[in-house]
Design a protein around this motif. Sequence first.
Motif, PDB file in Angstrom:
ATOM      1  N   MET A 106      57.110  90.857  18.049  1.00  0.00           N
ATOM      2  CA  MET A 106      56.449  89.724  17.409  1.00  0.00           C
ATOM      3  C   MET A 106      56.497  88.505  18.320  1.00  0.00           C
ATOM      4  O   MET A 106      57.514  88.247  18.957  1.00  0.00           O
ATOM      5  CB  MET A 106      57.131  89.393  16.098  1.00  0.00           C
ATOM      6  CG  MET A 106      56.664  90.228  14.958  1.00  0.00           C
ATOM      7  SD  MET A 106      57.307  89.660  13.414  1.00  0.00           S
ATOM      8  CE  MET A 106      58.727  90.708  13.262  1.00  0.00           C
ATOM      9  N   LEU A 107      55.394  87.793  18.361  1.00  0.00           N
ATOM     10  CA  LEU A 107      55.377  86.510  19.051  1.00  0.00           C
ATOM     11  C   LEU A 107      55.795  85.462  18.030  1.00  0.00           C
ATOM     12  O   LEU A 107      55.160  85.330  16.986  1.00  0.00           O
ATOM     13  CB  LEU A 107      53.976  86.198  19.571  1.00  0.00           C
ATOM     14  CG  LEU A 107      53.389  87.168  20.595  1.00  0.00           C
ATOM     15  CD1 LEU A 107      51.965  86.762  20.940  1.00  0.00           C
ATOM     16  CD2 LEU A 107      54.234  87.181  21.849  1.00  0.00           C
ATOM     17  N   LYS A 108      56.861  84.754  18.306  1.00  0.00           N
ATOM     18  CA  LYS A 108      57.378  83.790  17.346  1.00  0.00           C
ATOM     19  C   LYS A 108      56.964  82.386  17.765  1.00  0.00           C
ATOM     20  O   LYS A 108      57.289  81.923  18.862  1.00  0.00           O
ATOM     21  CB  LYS A 108      58.887  83.912  17.241  1.00  0.00           C
ATOM     22  CG  LYS A 108      59.260  85.239  16.622  1.00  0.00           C
ATOM     23  CD  LYS A 108      60.730  85.491  16.638  1.00  0.00           C
ATOM     24  CE  LYS A 108      60.979  86.857  16.042  1.00  0.00           C
ATOM     25  NZ  LYS A 108      61.967  87.615  16.746  1.00  0.00           N
ATOM     26  N   ARG A 109      56.233  81.739  16.901  1.00  0.00           N
ATOM     27  CA  ARG A 109      55.761  80.379  17.124  1.00  0.00           C
ATOM     28  C   ARG A 109      56.205  79.521  15.944  1.00  0.00           C
ATOM     29  O   ARG A 109      56.593  80.040  14.901  1.00  0.00           O
ATOM     30  CB  ARG A 109      54.230  80.348  17.232  1.00  0.00           C
ATOM     31  CG  ARG A 109      53.666  81.247  18.318  1.00  0.00           C
ATOM     32  CD  ARG A 109      53.972  80.670  19.692  1.00  0.00           C
ATOM     33  NE  ARG A 109      53.396  81.479  20.756  1.00  0.00           N
ATOM     34  CZ  ARG A 109      54.061  82.380  21.460  1.00  0.00           C
ATOM     35  NH1 ARG A 109      55.320  82.619  21.203  1.00  0.00           N
ATOM     36  NH2 ARG A 109      53.485  83.042  22.422  1.00  0.00           N
ATOM     37  N   TYR A 110      56.081  78.213  16.082  1.00  0.00           N
ATOM     38  CA  TYR A 110      56.506  77.313  15.023  1.00  0.00           C
ATOM     39  C   TYR A 110      55.411  76.300  14.745  1.00  0.00           C
ATOM     40  O   TYR A 110      54.686  75.880  15.632  1.00  0.00           O
ATOM     41  CB  TYR A 110      57.809  76.606  15.416  1.00  0.00           C
ATOM     42  CG  TYR A 110      58.917  77.595  15.622  1.00  0.00           C
ATOM     43  CD1 TYR A 110      59.598  78.125  14.542  1.00  0.00           C
ATOM     44  CD2 TYR A 110      59.258  78.042  16.897  1.00  0.00           C
ATOM     45  CE1 TYR A 110      60.604  79.064  14.715  1.00  0.00           C
ATOM     46  CE2 TYR A 110      60.257  78.977  17.082  1.00  0.00           C
ATOM     47  CZ  TYR A 110      60.924  79.476  15.979  1.00  0.00           C
ATOM     48  OH  TYR A 110      61.910  80.411  16.156  1.00  0.00           O
ATOM     49  N   ARG A 111      55.307  75.933  13.463  1.00  0.00           N
ATOM     50  CA  ARG A 111      54.300  74.985  13.012  1.00  0.00           C
ATOM     51  C   ARG A 111      55.019  73.897  12.207  1.00  0.00           C
ATOM     52  O   ARG A 111      56.027  74.169  11.563  1.00  0.00           O
ATOM     53  CB  ARG A 111      53.299  75.735  12.135  1.00  0.00           C
ATOM     54  CG  ARG A 111      52.315  74.854  11.438  1.00  0.00           C
ATOM     55  CD  ARG A 111      51.241  75.674  10.800  1.00  0.00           C
ATOM     56  NE  ARG A 111      50.276  75.965  11.856  1.00  0.00           N
ATOM     57  CZ  ARG A 111      49.344  76.886  11.782  1.00  0.00           C
ATOM     58  NH1 ARG A 111      49.254  77.653  10.732  1.00  0.00           N
ATOM     59  NH2 ARG A 111      48.494  77.065  12.762  1.00  0.00           N
ATOM     60  N   ALA A 112      54.476  72.712  12.221  1.00  0.00           N
ATOM     61  CA  ALA A 112      55.089  71.612  11.477  1.00  0.00           C
ATOM     62  C   ALA A 112      54.983  71.860   9.982  1.00  0.00           C
ATOM     63  O   ALA A 112      53.946  72.283   9.473  1.00  0.00           O
ATOM     64  CB  ALA A 112      54.392  70.307  11.831  1.00  0.00           C
ATOM     65  N   GLY A 113      56.080  71.659   9.300  1.00  0.00           N
ATOM     66  CA  GLY A 113      56.114  71.830   7.853  1.00  0.00           C
ATOM     67  C   GLY A 113      56.284  70.491   7.165  1.00  0.00           C
ATOM     68  O   GLY A 113      56.314  69.434   7.807  1.00  0.00           O
ATOM     69  N   SER A 114      56.426  70.520   5.865  1.00  0.00           N
ATOM     70  CA  SER A 114      56.561  69.286   5.101  1.00  0.00           C
ATOM     71  C   SER A 114      57.941  68.658   5.324  1.00  0.00           C
ATOM     72  O   SER A 114      58.915  69.354   5.619  1.00  0.00           O
ATOM     73  CB  SER A 114      56.349  69.565   3.617  1.00  0.00           C
ATOM     74  OG  SER A 114      57.335  70.441   3.153  1.00  0.00           O
ATOM     75  N   MET A 115      58.007  67.365   5.179  1.00  0.00           N
ATOM     76  CA  MET A 115      59.247  66.604   5.291  1.00  0.00           C
ATOM     77  C   MET A 115      59.948  66.806   6.629  1.00  0.00           C
ATOM     78  O   MET A 115      61.177  66.893   6.714  1.00  0.00           O
ATOM     79  CB  MET A 115      60.186  66.949   4.118  1.00  0.00           C
ATOM     80  CG  MET A 115      59.604  66.510   2.778  1.00  0.00           C
ATOM     81  SD  MET A 115      60.445  67.134   1.323  1.00  0.00           S
ATOM     82  CE  MET A 115      62.115  66.712   1.606  1.00  0.00           C
ATOM     83  N   GLY A 116      59.181  66.965   7.716  1.00  0.00           N
ATOM     84  CA  GLY A 116      59.755  67.059   9.047  1.00  0.00           C
ATOM     85  C   GLY A 116      60.381  68.389   9.389  1.00  0.00           C
ATOM     86  O   GLY A 116      61.084  68.506  10.381  1.00  0.00           O
TER      87      GLY A 116
END
Length: 115
Positions: A84-94
């Motif tokens: 799996m390619l693991k990426r991150y996205r901005a979520g609520s409340m920082g």
Amino acid sequence: MEGVARARFLRISPRKLRQICELVKGKDVEQAMQMLPFLSKKGARIILKVLKSAVTNLASSETSLKIDESDLYIKSIKVDGGPMLKRYRAGSMGRVMPVKHRLSHITVVVGKKGG
């Protein structure tokens, strides 16, 4: 006598590919090649390409003389999950929300009817 082809590290989830594999599993190669181009899924084009490769691999093996496509069937077709390619996205409340891009491996085995 078998022809085997593999496609690895495909950028499509295994779950989407398995839906298409269930439609084609156990069918004649000729019938599957006619059916796959008319499916409106991205994975159908990928599976068709791997299937053609398996037929070509069987035809080009040194032991086979001349292979007719109407005598072939899909012996097995298997879809496994890749890394799996693991990426991150901005979520609520920082916060950070992980996004997993799933990869797939396909293995197609084509055999001759009756032997």
